[in-house]
Motif scaffolding. Structure first.
Motif, PDB file in Angstrom:
ATOM      1  N   HIS A   1       0.902  -1.144  -0.070  1.00  0.00           N
ATOM      2  CA  HIS A   1       0.081  -0.062   0.011  1.00  0.00           C
ATOM      3  C   HIS A   1       1.072   1.297   0.058  1.00  0.00           C
ATOM      4  O   HIS A   1       0.181   2.394   0.130  1.00  0.00           O
ATOM      5  CB  HIS A   1      -0.824  -0.032   1.192  1.00  0.00           C
ATOM      6  CG  HIS A   1      -1.966  -1.125   1.203  1.00  0.00           C
ATOM      7  ND1 HIS A   1      -2.448  -1.637   2.464  1.00  0.00           N
ATOM      8  CD2 HIS A   1      -2.433  -1.762   0.259  1.00  0.00           C
ATOM      9  CE1 HIS A   1      -3.189  -2.517   1.986  1.00  0.00           C
ATOM     10  NE2 HIS A   1      -3.402  -2.785   0.534  1.00  0.00           N
ATOM     11  N   HIS A   2       2.413   1.034   0.060  1.00  0.00           N
ATOM     12  CA  HIS A   2       2.958   2.228   0.148  1.00  0.00           C
ATOM     13  C   HIS A   2       4.287   2.166  -0.966  1.00  0.00           C
ATOM     14  O   HIS A   2       4.643   0.977  -1.114  1.00  0.00           O
ATOM     15  CB  HIS A   2       3.678   2.509   1.461  1.00  0.00           C
ATOM     16  CG  HIS A   2       2.458   2.729   2.575  1.00  0.00           C
ATOM     17  ND1 HIS A   2       1.769   1.788   3.029  1.00  0.00           N
ATOM     18  CD2 HIS A   2       2.270   3.852   2.973  1.00  0.00           C
ATOM     19  CE1 HIS A   2       0.880   2.364   3.912  1.00  0.00           C
ATOM     20  NE2 HIS A   2       1.125   3.538   4.039  1.00  0.00           N
ATOM     21  N   SER A   3       4.473   3.523  -1.695  1.00  0.00           N
ATOM     22  CA  SER A   3       5.588   3.377  -2.532  1.00  0.00           C
ATOM     23  C   SER A   3       6.861   3.287  -1.595  1.00  0.00           C
ATOM     24  O   SER A   3       7.913   3.197  -2.338  1.00  0.00           O
ATOM     25  CB  SER A   3       5.292   4.498  -3.370  1.00  0.00           C
ATOM     26  OG  SER A   3       4.305   4.217  -4.505  1.00  0.00           O
ATOM     27  N   VAL A   4       6.837   4.208  -0.675  1.00  0.00           N
ATOM     28  CA  VAL A   4       8.223   4.334  -0.109  1.00  0.00           C
ATOM     29  C   VAL A   4       7.904   4.252   1.487  1.00  0.00           C
ATOM     30  O   VAL A   4       6.748   4.772   1.860  1.00  0.00           O
ATOM     31  CB  VAL A   4       8.505   6.052  -0.419  1.00  0.00           C
ATOM     32  CG1 VAL A   4       9.946   6.227   0.165  1.00  0.00           C
ATOM     33  CG2 VAL A   4       8.817   6.336  -1.855  1.00  0.00           C
ATOM     34  N   VAL A   5       8.792   3.633   2.180  1.00  0.00           N
ATOM     35  CA  VAL A   5       8.868   3.611   3.597  1.00  0.00           C
ATOM     36  C   VAL A   5      10.149   3.835   4.146  1.00  0.00           C
ATOM     37  O   VAL A   5      11.175   3.119   3.678  1.00  0.00           O
ATOM     38  CB  VAL A   5       8.283   2.158   3.971  1.00  0.00           C
ATOM     39  CG1 VAL A   5       8.255   1.972   5.507  1.00  0.00           C
ATOM     40  CG2 VAL A   5       7.038   1.728   3.517  1.00  0.00           C
ATOM     41  N   LEU A   6      10.218   4.678   4.932  1.00  0.00           N
ATOM     42  CA  LEU A   6      11.498   4.907   6.002  1.00  0.00           C
ATOM     43  C   LEU A   6      11.256   4.713   7.297  1.00  0.00           C
ATOM     44  O   LEU A   6      10.447   4.789   7.827  1.00  0.00           O
ATOM     45  CB  LEU A   6      12.073   6.214   5.848  1.00  0.00           C
ATOM     46  CG  LEU A   6      12.335   6.839   4.378  1.00  0.00           C
ATOM     47  CD1 LEU A   6      11.274   7.363   3.630  1.00  0.00           C
ATOM     48  CD2 LEU A   6      13.264   7.894   4.604  1.00  0.00           C
ATOM     49  N   ARG A   7      12.262   3.568   7.698  1.00  0.00           N
ATOM     50  CA  ARG A   7      12.269   3.278   9.166  1.00  0.00           C
ATOM     51  C   ARG A   7      13.478   3.494  10.068  1.00  0.00           C
ATOM     52  O   ARG A   7      14.429   3.158   9.627  1.00  0.00           O
ATOM     53  CB  ARG A   7      12.138   1.759   9.338  1.00  0.00           C
ATOM     54  CG  ARG A   7      10.518   1.134   8.761  1.00  0.00           C
ATOM     55  CD  ARG A   7      10.623  -0.370   9.246  1.00  0.00           C
ATOM     56  NE  ARG A   7       9.244  -0.803   8.731  1.00  0.00           N
ATOM     57  CZ  ARG A   7       8.842  -1.535   7.609  1.00  0.00           C
ATOM     58  NH1 ARG A   7       9.799  -1.362   6.918  1.00  0.00           N
ATOM     59  NH2 ARG A   7       7.549  -1.957   7.469  1.00  0.00           N
ATOM     60  N   GLU A   8      13.234   4.421  10.830  1.00  0.00           N
ATOM     61  CA  GLU A   8      14.508   4.909  11.827  1.00  0.00           C
ATOM     62  C   GLU A   8      15.784   5.121  11.038  1.00  0.00           C
ATOM     63  O   GLU A   8      16.645   4.952  11.575  1.00  0.00           O
ATOM     64  CB  GLU A   8      14.587   3.816  12.951  1.00  0.00           C
ATOM     65  CG  GLU A   8      13.369   3.734  13.720  1.00  0.00           C
ATOM     66  CD  GLU A   8      13.630   2.714  14.759  1.00  0.00           C
ATOM     67  OE1 GLU A   8      14.572   1.661  14.955  1.00  0.00           O
ATOM     68  OE2 GLU A   8      12.671   2.438  15.726  1.00  0.00           O
ATOM     69  N   GLN A  29      17.145  12.736  -0.710  1.00  0.00           N
ATOM     70  CA  GLN A  29      18.408  11.839  -1.358  1.00  0.00           C
ATOM     71  C   GLN A  29      18.400  10.515  -0.850  1.00  0.00           C
ATOM     72  O   GLN A  29      18.583   9.634  -1.621  1.00  0.00           O
ATOM     73  CB  GLN A  29      19.538  12.683  -0.875  1.00  0.00           C
ATOM     74  CG  GLN A  29      19.793  13.900  -1.447  1.00  0.00           C
ATOM     75  CD  GLN A  29      20.072  14.127  -2.945  1.00  0.00           C
ATOM     76  OE1 GLN A  29      21.121  13.355  -3.355  1.00  0.00           O
ATOM     77  NE2 GLN A  29      19.548  15.078  -3.631  1.00  0.00           N
ATOM     78  N   CYS A  30      18.119  10.213   0.580  1.00  0.00           N
ATOM     79  CA  CYS A  30      18.012   9.037   1.140  1.00  0.00           C
ATOM     80  C   CYS A  30      17.166   7.994   0.562  1.00  0.00           C
ATOM     81  O   CYS A  30      17.086   7.027   0.437  1.00  0.00           O
ATOM     82  CB  CYS A  30      18.111   9.100   2.565  1.00  0.00           C
ATOM     83  SG  CYS A  30      19.609   9.641   3.217  1.00  0.00           S
ATOM     84  N   ALA A  31      15.759   8.903   0.530  1.00  0.00           N
ATOM     85  CA  ALA A  31      14.397   8.030   0.222  1.00  0.00           C
ATOM     86  C   ALA A  31      14.701   7.607  -1.223  1.00  0.00           C
ATOM     87  O   ALA A  31      14.270   6.521  -1.819  1.00  0.00           O
ATOM     88  CB  ALA A  31      13.483   8.956   0.344  1.00  0.00           C
ATOM     89  N   ALA A  32      15.529   8.441  -2.061  1.00  0.00           N
ATOM     90  CA  ALA A  32      15.525   8.181  -3.741  1.00  0.00           C
ATOM     91  C   ALA A  32      16.589   7.245  -3.703  1.00  0.00           C
ATOM     92  O   ALA A  32      17.095   7.102  -4.906  1.00  0.00           O
ATOM     93  CB  ALA A  32      15.771   9.496  -4.214  1.00  0.00           C
ATOM     94  N   GLY A  33      17.548   6.972  -2.882  1.00  0.00           N
ATOM     95  CA  GLY A  33      18.437   5.926  -3.045  1.00  0.00           C
ATOM     96  C   GLY A  33      19.750   6.875  -3.454  1.00  0.00           C
ATOM     97  O   GLY A  33      20.645   6.206  -4.032  1.00  0.00           O
ATOM     98  N   LEU A  34      19.834   8.246  -3.689  1.00  0.00           N
ATOM     99  CA  LEU A  34      21.098   9.090  -3.934  1.00  0.00           C
ATOM    100  C   LEU A  34      22.166   8.938  -2.959  1.00  0.00           C
ATOM    101  O   LEU A  34      23.190   9.475  -3.304  1.00  0.00           O
ATOM    102  CB  LEU A  34      20.509  10.284  -4.548  1.00  0.00           C
ATOM    103  CG  LEU A  34      19.649  10.374  -5.896  1.00  0.00           C
ATOM    104  CD1 LEU A  34      19.106  11.735  -5.558  1.00  0.00           C
ATOM    105  CD2 LEU A  34      20.229   9.720  -7.066  1.00  0.00           C
ATOM    106  N   ASP A  35      21.662   8.683  -1.883  1.00  0.00           N
ATOM    107  CA  ASP A  35      22.548   8.805  -0.794  1.00  0.00           C
ATOM    108  C   ASP A  35      22.255   7.565   0.278  1.00  0.00           C
ATOM    109  O   ASP A  35      21.039   7.402   0.209  1.00  0.00           O
ATOM    110  CB  ASP A  35      22.732  10.150   0.102  1.00  0.00           C
ATOM    111  CG  ASP A  35      23.793  10.266   0.852  1.00  0.00           C
ATOM    112  OD1 ASP A  35      24.843   9.605   1.017  1.00  0.00           O
ATOM    113  OD2 ASP A  35      23.839  11.377   1.464  1.00  0.00           O
TER     114      ASP A  35
END
Length: 265
Positions: A17-24, A67-73
């Motif tokens: 149900h989610h395109s992007v998930v960031l955890r901690e 940057q982190c969410a997009a995999g650039l960092d």
């Protein structure tokens, strides 16, 4: 269906149900006494088919988040999942492939190749991936974005708003799971900015794309479904169904407090 937009704790949404998930997620720059914690245990989940604006004072960590969410960092710790794939588990080759195939980018600087035509610019990522895009698909996207008559023009002959449309066409043609936009209207006048925001809104409403947009502009943020506010590397607030006035007022309070206590980056 879980529709988590933000949390100070790690979200546990169904990934389908989610395109992007960031955890901690933690991101640190520098070492020793100069260490700066730019992202401080950030947990966010962006639903599929949603448009979220990310705002905060300059130096609050919002661009690093993108940057982190997009995999650039890469974060120092925590996990980032895009379209069900955990980025932190990928090597550089696999990460490059995923960015190419499943992620679209729209930046303030457009990032167009000046020696290529509009049509060549929008198909360039597919060519790098050795993937053929049907001519009809290219024509349809250019027509939808009002670029059909400029297909064989060079970027230098286009206005800023038209160049940004080319960048959006390029992002849409790869049919990404998510489009990350970093200040996409920052270099545009108000009319061109409104057109570009309308195109991004349309990509969500008509095509079901997920868009995460960093912006400093309350008017741009008001086009989104929700706004996430950043300060000191943390999510501090979120507003659904935003209005420009409400966003501007929240940003004024946030910026004043940020200036009194000092920023991170």
């Amino acid at each position: 269906m879980t529709r988590t937009l933000y949390s100070h704790r790690a979200p546990e949404p169904e990934l389908t149900h989610h395109s992007v998930v960031l955890r901690e997620v933690v991101k640190v720059y520098g070492a020793g006494p100069t260490t700066t914690r730019v992202l401080d245990n950030v947990s966010l989940a962006f639903p599929r088919g949603s448009f979220t604006a990310v705002m905060g004072p300059s130096g609050s960590g919002k661009s690093t988040l993108l940057q982190c969410a997009a995999g650039l960092d890469r974060p120092n710790s925590g996990s980032v999942t895009v379209d069900g794939i955990e980025l932190t588990a990928l090597d550089e080759t696999a990460l490059t492939r995923l960015r190419r195939d499943r992620i679209g980018f729209v930046f303030q600087s457009y990032n167009l190749v000046p020696t290529l035509t509009v049509q060549q610019n929008v198909t360039l990522p597919a060519e790098f991936a050795s993937r053929r895009i049907p001519v009809d698909a290219v024509r349809n996207v250019l027509a939808r974005l009002g670029l059909a008559q400029h297909a064989h023009a060079r970027p230098a002959t286009l206005s800023g708003g038209q160049q940004q449309r080319v960048a959006i066409a390029r992002a849409l043609l790869s049919e990404p799971a998510v489009i990350f936009a970093d200040e996409p209207t920052g270099a545009l006048d108000s009319r061109a900015a409104a057109e570009v925001l309308g195109l991004l809104r349309d990509a969500v409403d008509r095509s079901g794309r997920t868009i995460v947009m960093v912006t400093h502009d309350p008017v741009a943020a008001s086009v989104a479904d929700a706004v996430v506010f950043f300060a000191d590397g943390r999510v501090v607030d979120a507003v659904r169904r935003p209005t420009a006035d409400a966003v501007a007022a929240r940003m004024t309070r946030l910026t004043d407090g940020f200036a009194r206590h000092g920023g991170v980056r």
